[in-house]
Design a protein around this motif. Structure first.
Motif, PDB file in Angstrom:
ATOM      1  N   SER A  25      84.397 -46.783 -36.087  1.00 28.29           N
ATOM      2  CA  SER A  25      85.640 -47.929 -36.032  1.00 28.29           C
ATOM      3  C   SER A  25      85.759 -48.404 -37.016  1.00 28.29           C
ATOM      4  CB  SER A  25      85.013 -48.653 -34.530  1.00 28.29           C
ATOM      5  OG  SER A  25      83.945 -49.284 -34.998  1.00 28.29           O
ATOM      6  N   TYR A  42      90.303 -51.422 -34.695  1.00 27.42           N
ATOM      7  CA  TYR A  42      90.462 -49.981 -34.762  1.00 27.42           C
ATOM      8  C   TYR A  42      88.977 -49.682 -34.269  1.00 27.42           C
ATOM      9  CZ  TYR A  42      94.229 -51.849 -37.772  1.00 27.42           C
ATOM     10  OH  TYR A  42      95.185 -52.647 -37.619  1.00 27.42           O
ATOM     11  N   MET A  43      89.626 -49.012 -31.989  1.00 24.07           N
ATOM     12  CA  MET A  43      88.316 -48.102 -32.190  1.00 24.07           C
ATOM     13  C   MET A  43      89.214 -46.652 -31.235  1.00 24.07           C
ATOM     14  SD  MET A  43      86.734 -51.387 -29.758  1.00 24.07           S
ATOM     15  CE  MET A  43      89.166 -51.474 -29.430  1.00 24.07           C
ATOM     16  N   THR A  44      88.080 -45.915 -31.102  1.00 28.13           N
ATOM     17  CA  THR A  44      88.081 -44.420 -30.995  1.00 28.13           C
ATOM     18  C   THR A  44      87.912 -44.668 -29.259  1.00 28.13           C
ATOM     19  OG1 THR A  44      85.803 -43.419 -31.109  1.00 28.13           O
ATOM     20  CG2 THR A  44      88.038 -43.070 -32.137  1.00 28.13           C
ATOM     21  N   GLU A 103      92.932 -44.030 -29.157  1.00 27.33           N
ATOM     22  CA  GLU A 103      92.579 -44.538 -30.104  1.00 27.33           C
ATOM     23  C   GLU A 103      92.887 -45.930 -29.539  1.00 27.33           C
ATOM     24  OE1 GLU A 103      93.371 -44.951 -34.465  1.00 27.33           O
ATOM     25  OE2 GLU A 103      93.783 -46.977 -34.118  1.00 27.33           O
ATOM     26  N   THR A 135      80.628 -48.430 -38.797  1.00 28.39           N
ATOM     27  CA  THR A 135      81.814 -49.708 -38.087  1.00 28.39           C
ATOM     28  C   THR A 135      82.456 -49.899 -40.341  1.00 28.39           C
ATOM     29  OG1 THR A 135      80.942 -50.244 -35.947  1.00 28.39           O
ATOM     30  CG2 THR A 135      82.866 -51.507 -37.883  1.00 28.39           C
TER      31      THR A 135
END
Length: 201
Positions: A25, A42-44, A103, A135
């Motif tokens: 992330s 921003y994350m999957t 995302e 991260t």
């Protein structure tokens, strides 16, 4: 304030995860010169969903509304992100979530970002329960543009701009004073010796 948030959200839209790695992330603390700042995350979607399932294993996610699901995301992130500037904990205020199939992005307005920043302490252990989490944290400001990878190796923590606390640096002023005193005494003795030699001649 709304214009500032809009500009930063537009700016952040140019950035996305380099790869849809569920164990990666990115978090960006972006500030302006007039003590305005936002936190972009921003994350999957797969990594986020896995973390939320672990956090709320008794909830049937299919029964949740979009607002309820987004609130779970916001609450989860707030509980896992701790940022302190000048040893003062930053308050995550106005938030927004952008859901995607691969995302998911989240944005927080920082309520109390100071004009002068001397140090930043970062403690972000979000998604660590997924295993082998990394991260990438960015600190972007008019004066700084620094990056660190948070992982189990550094306990998901990093200090920026913290002075070295070694004994030598803690006593640096005392050391400098001592050197000045010794130098002054040596200079005075040198002058007196020169005067004695001159008078003797």
């Amino acid at each position: 304030m709304k214009k500032f948030i809009l500009i930063l959200l537009l700016y952040s839209s140019y950035f996305s995860l380099e790869a849809h790695n569920p164990l990666t992330s990115r978090v960006e603390l972006v500030s302006s010169s007039n003590n305005k700042a936002v936190l972009n995350i921003y994350m999957t979607q797969s990594g986020l969903q896995k973390a939320l399932l672990n956090e709320h294993n008794a909830i049937d996610f299919k029964e949740l509304s979009r607002d309820q699901y987004e609130k779970l995301i916001i609450d989860y992130l707030k509980s896992r992100i701790k940022l302190s500037v000048n040893n003062n904990l930053l308050e995550l205020g106005l938030s927004a979530v952008k859901l995607g199939s691969h995302e998911t992005d989240a944005f927080f307005y920082i309520k109390n970002y100071p004009i002068n920043t001397e140090s930043l302490k970062v403690d972000i252990d979000a998604f660590k329960e997924n295993g082998n989490q990394q991260t990438v944290f960015w600190w972007r400001s008019p004066k700084k543009n620094e990056k660190v990878v948070l992982s189990k190796k550094n306990d998901f923590k990093k200090d920026f701009g913290i002075k070295n606390n070694s004994p030598f640096l803690k006593n640096q002023y005392l050391l400098i004073f001592g050197i000045l005193v010794i130098s002054t005494i040596g200079f005075i003795l040198f002058i007196k010796r020169k005067q004695l030699l001159t008078n003797g001649i």
